[in-house]
Design a protein around this motif. Structure first.
Motif, PDB file in Angstrom:
ATOM      1  N   THR A 154       0.669  -1.328   0.066  1.00  0.00           N
ATOM      2  CA  THR A 154      -0.050   0.071   0.010  1.00  0.00           C
ATOM      3  C   THR A 154       0.907   1.230  -0.029  1.00  0.00           C
ATOM      4  O   THR A 154       2.072   1.180   0.710  1.00  0.00           O
ATOM      5  CB  THR A 154      -0.917  -0.128   1.151  1.00  0.00           C
ATOM      6  OG1 THR A 154      -1.681   1.290   1.390  1.00  0.00           O
ATOM      7  CG2 THR A 154       0.046   0.053   2.501  1.00  0.00           C
ATOM      8  N   ASN A 193       3.004   0.082  -5.847  1.00  0.00           N
ATOM      9  CA  ASN A 193       1.774   0.177  -5.249  1.00  0.00           C
ATOM     10  C   ASN A 193       0.931  -1.213  -5.539  1.00  0.00           C
ATOM     11  O   ASN A 193       0.808  -1.724  -6.591  1.00  0.00           O
ATOM     12  CB  ASN A 193       1.247   1.280  -5.672  1.00  0.00           C
ATOM     13  CG  ASN A 193      -0.415   1.357  -5.324  1.00  0.00           C
ATOM     14  OD1 ASN A 193      -1.070   1.085  -5.853  1.00  0.00           O
ATOM     15  ND2 ASN A 193      -0.508   1.828  -3.974  1.00  0.00           N
ATOM     16  N   ASP A 194      -0.008  -1.707  -4.473  1.00  0.00           N
ATOM     17  CA  ASP A 194      -0.710  -2.853  -4.919  1.00  0.00           C
ATOM     18  C   ASP A 194      -1.897  -2.709  -5.782  1.00  0.00           C
ATOM     19  O   ASP A 194      -2.122  -3.769  -6.439  1.00  0.00           O
ATOM     20  CB  ASP A 194      -1.296  -3.324  -3.370  1.00  0.00           C
ATOM     21  CG  ASP A 194      -1.955  -2.245  -2.536  1.00  0.00           C
ATOM     22  OD1 ASP A 194      -2.047  -1.028  -3.136  1.00  0.00           O
ATOM     23  OD2 ASP A 194      -2.217  -2.697  -1.489  1.00  0.00           O
ATOM     24  N   SER A 195      -2.537  -1.629  -5.798  1.00  0.00           N
ATOM     25  CA  SER A 195      -3.612  -1.350  -6.880  1.00  0.00           C
ATOM     26  C   SER A 195      -2.806  -1.450  -8.253  1.00  0.00           C
ATOM     27  O   SER A 195      -3.552  -2.158  -9.002  1.00  0.00           O
ATOM     28  CB  SER A 195      -4.173  -0.134  -6.637  1.00  0.00           C
ATOM     29  OG  SER A 195      -4.761   0.067  -5.300  1.00  0.00           O
ATOM     30  N   LYS A 196      -1.845  -0.979  -8.431  1.00  0.00           N
ATOM     31  CA  LYS A 196      -1.273  -1.049  -9.803  1.00  0.00           C
ATOM     32  C   LYS A 196      -0.791  -2.539 -10.184  1.00  0.00           C
ATOM     33  O   LYS A 196      -0.871  -2.977 -11.264  1.00  0.00           O
ATOM     34  CB  LYS A 196       0.181  -0.128  -9.890  1.00  0.00           C
ATOM     35  CG  LYS A 196      -0.233   1.375  -9.887  1.00  0.00           C
ATOM     36  CD  LYS A 196       1.183   2.172 -10.249  1.00  0.00           C
ATOM     37  CE  LYS A 196       0.855   3.623 -10.021  1.00  0.00           C
ATOM     38  NZ  LYS A 196       0.240   4.268  -8.951  1.00  0.00           N
ATOM     39  N   LEU A 218      -9.501  -1.037  -6.468  1.00  0.00           N
ATOM     40  CA  LEU A 218      -9.479  -1.681  -5.236  1.00  0.00           C
ATOM     41  C   LEU A 218     -10.286  -1.304  -4.489  1.00  0.00           C
ATOM     42  O   LEU A 218     -10.431  -0.225  -3.855  1.00  0.00           O
ATOM     43  CB  LEU A 218      -8.128  -1.445  -4.708  1.00  0.00           C
ATOM     44  CG  LEU A 218      -7.640  -2.252  -3.439  1.00  0.00           C
ATOM     45  CD1 LEU A 218      -7.421  -3.598  -3.853  1.00  0.00           C
ATOM     46  CD2 LEU A 218      -6.288  -1.746  -2.804  1.00  0.00           C
ATOM     47  N   THR A 223      -9.719   2.400  -0.658  1.00  0.00           N
ATOM     48  CA  THR A 223      -9.992   2.186  -2.110  1.00  0.00           C
ATOM     49  C   THR A 223      -8.715   2.906  -2.661  1.00  0.00           C
ATOM     50  O   THR A 223      -8.150   3.927  -2.368  1.00  0.00           O
ATOM     51  CB  THR A 223     -11.273   3.477  -2.274  1.00  0.00           C
ATOM     52  OG1 THR A 223     -12.218   2.894  -1.192  1.00  0.00           O
ATOM     53  CG2 THR A 223     -11.738   3.211  -3.616  1.00  0.00           C
ATOM     54  N   GLY A 224      -8.631   2.294  -3.799  1.00  0.00           N
ATOM     55  CA  GLY A 224      -7.288   2.654  -4.650  1.00  0.00           C
ATOM     56  C   GLY A 224      -7.748   2.510  -6.118  1.00  0.00           C
ATOM     57  O   GLY A 224      -8.902   1.584  -6.438  1.00  0.00           O
ATOM     58  N   ALA A 225      -6.839   2.749  -7.027  1.00  0.00           N
ATOM     59  CA  ALA A 225      -7.093   2.570  -8.384  1.00  0.00           C
ATOM     60  C   ALA A 225      -5.497   2.242  -9.323  1.00  0.00           C
ATOM     61  O   ALA A 225      -4.725   2.642  -8.783  1.00  0.00           O
ATOM     62  CB  ALA A 225      -7.686   3.520  -9.008  1.00  0.00           C
ATOM     63  N   GLY A 226      -5.710   1.372 -10.157  1.00  0.00           N
ATOM     64  CA  GLY A 226      -4.639   1.250 -11.069  1.00  0.00           C
ATOM     65  C   GLY A 226      -5.171   1.434 -12.710  1.00  0.00           C
ATOM     66  O   GLY A 226      -6.374   0.982 -12.797  1.00  0.00           O
ATOM     67  N   GLY A 311     -10.292  -6.359  -4.857  1.00  0.00           N
ATOM     68  CA  GLY A 311     -10.116  -6.410  -3.481  1.00  0.00           C
ATOM     69  C   GLY A 311     -11.050  -6.928  -2.656  1.00  0.00           C
ATOM     70  O   GLY A 311     -11.910  -7.676  -3.287  1.00  0.00           O
ATOM     71  N   VAL A 348      -2.675  -9.102  -6.181  1.00  0.00           N
ATOM     72  CA  VAL A 348      -1.437  -8.394  -5.969  1.00  0.00           C
ATOM     73  C   VAL A 348      -0.322  -9.390  -6.247  1.00  0.00           C
ATOM     74  O   VAL A 348       0.825  -8.854  -6.738  1.00  0.00           O
ATOM     75  CB  VAL A 348      -1.439  -7.602  -4.630  1.00  0.00           C
ATOM     76  CG1 VAL A 348      -0.164  -7.035  -4.180  1.00  0.00           C
ATOM     77  CG2 VAL A 348      -2.737  -6.662  -4.511  1.00  0.00           C
TER      78      VAL A 348
END
Length: 378
Positions: A154, A193-196, A218, A223-226, A311, A348
């Motif tokens: 993260t 980064n984990d989302s990527k 994610l 909340t995240g994004a790739g 996620g 991931v």
């Protein structure tokens, strides 16, 4: 003479040809020289030269001969996926996952160590050591057998493998993950980064294999994004692409709070919504609205072919996907295909494996050898 390739150009051409041959052999039981030449577009003479060099280096092995035809049987060749190994590590709030994979990306061994979000830096790094050590030991390997390592975490990560900013894990900002993992396996270490990495895995082994432009969401306790653009993972100038959640007005910071405000854990809220509980449905609806706001901004900016939801919350896709699609319809000029991750908790760590394999292939392309030359007797 004008127009003739220079020595450097010829060397580069040989490297490109070698990588092309490796790519067509990967995942195949075996191919003849004629089949390799046809699939790569190289002449037979060039193919023979490349295969001979790859045989010498140990990347390729003979796989018997084709019989039954007229004349001398054609020799067959295979890519030696067993020539080397890569290490993938997923550093999360609740678990550390490590896997060993061969050069085709097939996972051979794995280890999982539970952690907590409250753990400090030293404890979490010790858990990384434990997971990686267990995985290598069970595979009968040492750190010296690893050709490259990929690590997902993260937070924002710089190009050297240091965490620039992490708000989710205490004492995590500033940790040099590349240097730490190199203590375990001295080959190159790539940190992302984990989302990527989850986005990378979806394009490699997941539901987005045919999508050239994709947004990965994610969806979990954070909340995240790739982003994948034109078939490539998009990192941005300072490796900060996809961090749209940093803008409070888009709601990603508060989105999980709607679920926490309802009674029970997030999984319980989704289960209650599934059963028709009114308060739980309201909480899920509010969560989806906030998730969709940031997702819509990314869709409007990129016009992707696909949005993939992964996620922890993706396990409740049956109560998330249709409401999310309806919200995207409200805000987007064109709603892309919305799919659920096929990789789940594996995304991931598989992305970390792909990151490591990319490094190994780049070193072949650059004419460099791996950390350890293949054994010709393997």
């Amino acid at each position: 003479m004008a127009g003739e390739p220079s020595g450097g150009d010829l060397s580069r051409l040989r490297q490109l040809n070698a990588l092309a041959v490796i790519k067509v052999l990967q995942g195949q039981p075996s191919l003849t020289l004629t089949e390799v030449a046809k699939r790569t577009g190289l002449s037979r003479a060039s193919t023979e030269d490349v295969v001979r060099e790859l045989l010498r280096k140990g990347w390729v092995a003979e796989a018997g001969a084709t019989s039954g035809g007229v004349g001398r049987p054609a020799r067959r060749y295979r890519f030696r996926a067993d020539a080397g190994r890569v290490l993938g590590i997923d550093i999360g709030g609740h678990k550390i996952r490590a896997v060993v994979a061969d050069l085709d990306g097939n996972v051979e061994n794995s280890a999982r160590v539970p952690v907590t979000p409250e753990m400090g830096r030293a404890e979490r790094l010790a858990a990384v050591d434990l997971a990686a050590g267990q995985c290598l030991e069970e595979a009968g390997l040492t750190g010296g057998d690893v050709w490259a390592s990929g690590v997902g975490t993260t937070g924002l990560v710089d190009g050297a493998g240091r965490v620039m900013l992490s708000e989710a894990l205490p004492e995590w900002t500033g940790v040099d993950l590349a240097a730490h993992v190199r203590r375990l396996a001295p080959a190159p270490v790539l940190v992302e980064n984990d989302s990527k990495l989850a986005a990378l895995a979806e394009c490699w082994r997941g539901v987005a294999r045919y999508a050239k432009d994709m947004v990965f969401l994610l969806a979990g306790l954070r909340t995240g994004a790739g982003l994948v653009i034109d078939g490539k993972l998009h990192r941005g100038f300072a490796n900060a692409s996809g961090e749209i959640g940093a803008l409070p007005a888009l709601g990603w910071l508060r989105a999980p709070e709607h679920l926490r405000a309802a009674e029970g854990e997030a999984g319980d809220v989704f289960a209650a919504a599934r059963a028709g509980d009114k308060a739980a449905n309201t909480a899920v609806r509010r969560y989806v609205r906030d998730l969709a706001l940031g997702a819509s901004a990314l869709v409007l900016a990129l016009d992707p072919q696909m949005v993939v939801v992964g996620g922890g919350f993706s396990r409740s896709a049956d109560v998330l996907i249709e409401p999310l699609r309806r919200e995207l319809d409200r805000w987007c000029i064109r709603t892309p295909e919305v799919r659920v991750s096929a990789l789940g908790d594996e995304a991931v760590v598989l992305g970390a494996v792909r990151l490591a394999l990319d490094d190994v292939e780049h070193r072949v392309l650059d004419g460099r050898t791996p950390a350890r030359e293949p054994s010709l007797t393997s």
